[in-house]
Design a protein around this motif. Structure first.
Motif, PDB file in Angstrom:
ATOM      1  N   VAL A   1       0.936  -1.090   0.137  1.00 51.60           N
ATOM      2  CA  VAL A   1      -0.074  -0.042   0.115  1.00 51.60           C
ATOM      3  C   VAL A   1       0.936   1.087   0.096  1.00 51.60           C
ATOM      4  CG1 VAL A   1      -1.741   1.307   1.222  1.00 51.60           C
ATOM      5  CG2 VAL A   1      -1.835  -1.293   1.125  1.00 51.60           C
ATOM      6  N   GLY A   2       0.479   2.100  -0.847  1.00 55.08           N
ATOM      7  CA  GLY A   2       1.258   3.447  -0.810  1.00 55.08           C
ATOM      8  C   GLY A   2       1.141   4.144   0.318  1.00 55.08           C
ATOM      9  N   ILE A   3       2.418   4.929   0.753  1.00 51.76           N
ATOM     10  CA  ILE A   3       2.278   5.691   1.867  1.00 51.76           C
ATOM     11  C   ILE A   3       2.596   7.032   1.777  1.00 51.76           C
ATOM     12  CG2 ILE A   3       2.837   3.653   3.561  1.00 51.76           C
ATOM     13  CD1 ILE A   3       5.721   4.691   3.439  1.00 51.76           C
ATOM     14  N   GLY A   4       2.529   7.475   0.560  1.00 50.97           N
ATOM     15  CA  GLY A   4       2.756   8.930   0.064  1.00 50.97           C
ATOM     16  C   GLY A   4       2.525   8.883  -1.331  1.00 50.97           C
ATOM     17  N   ALA A   5       2.986  10.115  -1.833  1.00 45.55           N
ATOM     18  CA  ALA A   5       2.652  10.149  -3.365  1.00 45.55           C
ATOM     19  C   ALA A   5       4.003   9.602  -4.218  1.00 45.55           C
ATOM     20  CB  ALA A   5       2.397  11.642  -3.660  1.00 45.55           C
ATOM     21  N   ALA A   6       3.976   8.967  -5.268  1.00 43.18           N
ATOM     22  CA  ALA A   6       5.047   8.711  -6.003  1.00 43.18           C
ATOM     23  C   ALA A   6       4.393   8.437  -7.487  1.00 43.18           C
ATOM     24  CB  ALA A   6       5.536   7.248  -5.715  1.00 43.18           C
ATOM     25  N   VAL A   7       5.312   8.901  -8.339  1.00 42.81           N
ATOM     26  CA  VAL A   7       5.026   8.621  -9.778  1.00 42.81           C
ATOM     27  C   VAL A   7       5.885   7.452 -10.494  1.00 42.81           C
ATOM     28  CG1 VAL A   7       4.438  11.209 -10.103  1.00 42.81           C
ATOM     29  CG2 VAL A   7       6.806  10.435 -10.348  1.00 42.81           C
ATOM     30  N   ASP A   8       5.382   7.240 -11.591  1.00 46.35           N
ATOM     31  CA  ASP A   8       6.041   6.338 -12.565  1.00 46.35           C
ATOM     32  C   ASP A   8       7.442   6.206 -12.602  1.00 46.35           C
ATOM     33  OD1 ASP A   8       6.561   4.070 -14.042  1.00 46.35           O
ATOM     34  OD2 ASP A   8       5.698   5.079 -15.945  1.00 46.35           O
ATOM     35  N   THR A   9       8.406   5.292 -12.052  1.00 49.46           N
ATOM     36  CA  THR A   9       9.772   5.241 -12.300  1.00 49.46           C
ATOM     37  C   THR A   9      10.584   5.905 -11.002  1.00 49.46           C
ATOM     38  OG1 THR A   9      10.663   7.367 -13.386  1.00 49.46           O
ATOM     39  CG2 THR A   9       9.885   5.468 -14.769  1.00 49.46           C
ATOM     40  N   ASP A  10       9.827   6.371 -10.177  1.00 49.37           N
ATOM     41  CA  ASP A  10      10.115   6.449  -8.850  1.00 49.37           C
ATOM     42  C   ASP A  10      10.690   5.232  -7.894  1.00 49.37           C
ATOM     43  OD1 ASP A  10      10.203   9.318  -8.690  1.00 49.37           O
ATOM     44  OD2 ASP A  10       8.288   9.594  -7.701  1.00 49.37           O
ATOM     45  N   TYR A  11      11.493   5.330  -6.960  1.00 47.92           N
ATOM     46  CA  TYR A  11      11.822   4.461  -6.029  1.00 47.92           C
ATOM     47  C   TYR A  11      11.462   4.878  -4.665  1.00 47.92           C
ATOM     48  CZ  TYR A  11      14.779   2.780  -9.655  1.00 47.92           C
ATOM     49  OH  TYR A  11      15.257   2.227 -10.609  1.00 47.92           O
ATOM     50  N   GLY A  12      10.817   3.798  -3.713  1.00 44.79           N
ATOM     51  CA  GLY A  12      10.382   4.369  -2.426  1.00 44.79           C
ATOM     52  C   GLY A  12       9.769   3.168  -1.734  1.00 44.79           C
ATOM     53  N   PHE A  13       9.167   3.479  -0.642  1.00 43.35           N
ATOM     54  CA  PHE A  13       8.854   2.157   0.197  1.00 43.35           C
ATOM     55  C   PHE A  13       7.074   2.124   0.188  1.00 43.35           C
ATOM     56  CE2 PHE A  13      12.611   2.916   2.538  1.00 43.35           C
ATOM     57  CZ  PHE A  13      13.128   1.727   2.901  1.00 43.35           C
ATOM     58  N   VAL A  14       6.596   0.817   0.118  1.00 44.52           N
ATOM     59  CA  VAL A  14       5.140   0.726   0.336  1.00 44.52           C
ATOM     60  C   VAL A  14       4.993  -0.207   1.489  1.00 44.52           C
ATOM     61  CG1 VAL A  14       4.832   0.633  -2.155  1.00 44.52           C
ATOM     62  CG2 VAL A  14       5.407  -1.413  -0.969  1.00 44.52           C
ATOM     63  N   GLN A  15       3.935   0.051   2.320  1.00 46.43           N
ATOM     64  CA  GLN A  15       3.788  -0.767   3.431  1.00 46.43           C
ATOM     65  C   GLN A  15       3.251  -2.180   3.348  1.00 46.43           C
ATOM     66  OE1 GLN A  15       1.642   1.299   6.555  1.00 46.43           O
ATOM     67  NE2 GLN A  15       1.871  -0.321   7.942  1.00 46.43           N
ATOM     68  N   ILE A  16       3.523  -2.961   3.818  1.00 43.72           N
ATOM     69  CA  ILE A  16       3.465  -4.446   3.377  1.00 43.72           C
ATOM     70  C   ILE A  16       2.636  -5.360   4.703  1.00 43.72           C
ATOM     71  CG2 ILE A  16       4.744  -4.691   1.665  1.00 43.72           C
ATOM     72  CD1 ILE A  16       6.829  -6.466   3.604  1.00 43.72           C
ATOM     73  N   SER A  17       2.721  -4.822   5.942  1.00 40.78           N
ATOM     74  CA  SER A  17       2.152  -5.126   7.149  1.00 40.78           C
ATOM     75  C   SER A  17       2.000  -4.104   8.137  1.00 40.78           C
ATOM     76  CB  SER A  17       3.071  -6.360   7.777  1.00 40.78           C
ATOM     77  OG  SER A  17       4.172  -5.994   8.502  1.00 40.78           O
ATOM     78  N   GLY A  18       0.953  -4.392   9.112  1.00 40.30           N
ATOM     79  CA  GLY A  18       0.747  -3.477  10.050  1.00 40.30           C
ATOM     80  C   GLY A  18      -0.476  -2.989  10.285  1.00 40.30           C
ATOM     81  N   LYS A  19      -0.707  -1.867  10.623  1.00 36.88           N
ATOM     82  CA  LYS A  19      -2.064  -1.301  10.698  1.00 36.88           C
ATOM     83  C   LYS A  19      -2.003   0.003   9.345  1.00 36.88           C
ATOM     84  CE  LYS A  19      -5.393   1.398  12.963  1.00 36.88           C
ATOM     85  NZ  LYS A  19      -6.173   1.684  14.508  1.00 36.88           N
ATOM     86  N   ILE A  20      -2.975  -0.367   8.393  1.00 35.89           N
ATOM     87  CA  ILE A  20      -2.520   0.566   7.107  1.00 35.89           C
ATOM     88  C   ILE A  20      -3.704   0.996   6.842  1.00 35.89           C
ATOM     89  CG2 ILE A  20      -1.740   0.258   4.695  1.00 35.89           C
ATOM     90  CD1 ILE A  20      -0.478  -2.532   5.386  1.00 35.89           C
ATOM     91  N   LYS A  21      -3.827   2.444   6.281  1.00 36.74           N
ATOM     92  CA  LYS A  21      -4.707   3.252   5.606  1.00 36.74           C
ATOM     93  C   LYS A  21      -4.769   2.882   4.387  1.00 36.74           C
ATOM     94  CE  LYS A  21      -5.565   8.237   4.632  1.00 36.74           C
ATOM     95  NZ  LYS A  21      -5.168   9.453   4.636  1.00 36.74           N
TER      96      LYS A  21
END
Length: 166
Positions: free
Chosen positions: A83-103
């Motif tokens: 699940v995305g945790i902020g804004a990202a565009v195509d070809t960006d690198y970053g984190f997505v959340q995979i466990s825990g309490k998620i919006k």
């Protein structure tokens, strides 16, 4: 959102940071903490293959590239969901959340305690059953509207979409 890696690791960017170049190995999983909801979780470093907003579900392929998760495209795939945790565009690198309490994004009404399914709207989740599109390892923690209109919280543990069932 105030999210940060909860274990000291050299070279780990902040969890909401996105970059046009990889800042660490793809697929790296780190533990993190969200001060807004007072909850721990796990985050996976990926390359975005689409524009992703906070709360939108993504399907993560075997090269750690992610695109918006969609019940029409990803049903029966059996692959990991984040699940995305902020804004990202195509070809960006970053984190997505995979466990825990998620919006998560919920365009339709969902009930607390309900099973989680991919929706035909890319990046959205629902509790309406869709064959082969159940997100295993996740359950709605709240009804839609909490924390905000169009969103709910799920409690998850390394989610993945259901594999082929027939």
């Amino acid at each position: 959102m105030a999210k940060y890696a909860s274990r000291s690791r050299l070279g780990v960017p902040t969890l909401t940071e996105v970059s046009s170049t990889a800042l660490m190995p793809l697929g790296t999983i780190v533990e993190g903490y969200d001060t807004v909801i007072d909850a721990n979780g796990e985050y996976r470093y990926v390359r975005f293959g689409a524009t992703v907003a906070e709360g939108e579900g993504v399907y993560i392929d075997d090269t750690n590239k992610c695109i918006l998760a969609d019940s029409d495209v990803h049903a029966n795939d059996g692959g990991p969901i984040g699940v995305g945790i902020g804004a990202a565009v195509d070809t960006d690198y970053g984190f997505v959340q995979i466990s825990g309490k998620i919006k998560v994004k919920t365009p339709n009404a969902v009930a607390a305690g309900g099973k989680v399914f991919l929706n035909a709207t890319g990046g959205a989740f629902d509790d309406a059953a869709v064959a082969g599109a159940q997100v295993l390892g996740a359950e709605f923690d709240t009804a839609d509207g909490t924390p905000a209109a169009g969103y709910a919280y799920v409690t998850a543990g390394r989610m993945h979409v259901q594999g082929q069932i027939t």
